[in-house]
Write an enzyme that holds these catalytic residues in place. Structure first.
Site, PDB file in Angstrom:
ATOM      1  N   GLN A 149      12.265 -17.329   4.520  1.00 55.50           N
ATOM      2  CA  GLN A 149      11.830 -16.337   5.501  1.00 55.50           C
ATOM      3  C   GLN A 149      12.537 -15.015   5.245  1.00 55.50           C
ATOM      4  O   GLN A 149      13.635 -14.771   5.745  1.00 55.50           O
ATOM      5  CB  GLN A 149      12.095 -16.818   6.931  1.00 55.50           C
ATOM      6  CG  GLN A 149      11.482 -15.882   7.945  1.00 55.50           C
ATOM      7  CD  GLN A 149      11.523 -16.428   9.346  1.00 55.50           C
ATOM      8  OE1 GLN A 149      11.842 -17.569   9.601  1.00 55.50           O
ATOM      9  NE2 GLN A 149      11.195 -15.554  10.288  1.00 55.50           N
ATOM     10  N   PHE A 150      11.874 -14.147   4.468  1.00 54.43           N
ATOM     11  CA  PHE A 150      12.474 -12.865   4.111  1.00 54.43           C
ATOM     12  C   PHE A 150      12.730 -11.977   5.323  1.00 54.43           C
ATOM     13  O   PHE A 150      13.598 -11.111   5.299  1.00 54.43           O
ATOM     14  CB  PHE A 150      11.624 -12.126   3.069  1.00 54.43           C
ATOM     15  CG  PHE A 150      10.383 -11.488   3.619  1.00 54.43           C
ATOM     16  CD1 PHE A 150      10.397 -10.165   4.019  1.00 54.43           C
ATOM     17  CD2 PHE A 150       9.204 -12.215   3.747  1.00 54.43           C
ATOM     18  CE1 PHE A 150       9.253  -9.562   4.515  1.00 54.43           C
ATOM     19  CE2 PHE A 150       8.060 -11.622   4.246  1.00 54.43           C
ATOM     20  CZ  PHE A 150       8.081 -10.291   4.636  1.00 54.43           C
ATOM     21  N   THR A 151      12.020 -12.198   6.428  1.00 55.79           N
ATOM     22  CA  THR A 151      12.179 -11.344   7.606  1.00 55.79           C
ATOM     23  C   THR A 151      13.548 -11.491   8.264  1.00 55.79           C
ATOM     24  O   THR A 151      13.907 -10.682   9.124  1.00 55.79           O
ATOM     25  CB  THR A 151      11.066 -11.605   8.639  1.00 55.79           C
ATOM     26  OG1 THR A 151      11.125 -12.971   9.052  1.00 55.79           O
ATOM     27  CG2 THR A 151       9.692 -11.292   8.057  1.00 55.79           C
TER      28      THR A 151
END
Length: 150
Positions: free
Chosen positions: A78-80
């Site tokens: 999850q890059f966020t």
């Protein structure tokens, strides 16, 4: 690397309507990878995750690790997690690693967790549009940043 760990009674991830992975009691771990991450971050986080004492003992005290309860693990990229919201209302993801850097690190984290845990883990698919479902047990949610280990 930043991880968000949730103690779960069950969790699953669907991609294009099909279940990719599902687990029972254990941890659902979201992982965000940045450009500076390396093998040292992977090794440290893997040990920290599987030995984190967030499961209840016979007295109901959070005193047991994932290994001790023979729990399952679901790892989702999850890059966020690296979103910066300091300026304006649109998050910036400048700290998140590009796929050519992040994918090999994500795959190495999977291998390391499986080795350290002694069994296969569930995963999502890097870069896919995933639908994650979970029942957070407790609730227990913990964030760990490998850059803040001292």
């Amino acid at each position: 690397m930043i991880v968000v760990i949730q103690r779960v009674s069950e969790a699953s991830v669907k991609i294009e309507g099909a279940i990719k992975s599902a687990i029972g009691t254990g941890m659902m771990v979201l992982v965000g990878i940045e450009n500076e991450d390396n093998q040292e971050d992977i090794s440290w986080l893997s040990k920290k995750i599987i030995n984190l004492r967030i499961f209840p003992d016979e007295n109901g005290v959070m005193n047991k690790s994932l290994i001790e309860v023979n729990g399952d693990l679901l790892l989702i990229s999850q890059f966020t997690l690296h979103a910066s919201t300091k300026k304006g209302n649109r998050p910036s993801y400048i700290k998140a690693a590009r796929p050519e850097v992040a994918i090999p690190l994500y795959e190495k984290l999977i291998q390391t967790l499986e080795f350290d845990l002694g069994k296969k883990i569930g995963t999502g698919e890097f870069g896919a549009d995933m639908k994650v479902s979970l029942v957070n047990d407790g609730p227990v949610t913990i964030q760990i940043d490998s850059k803040n280990k001292v």
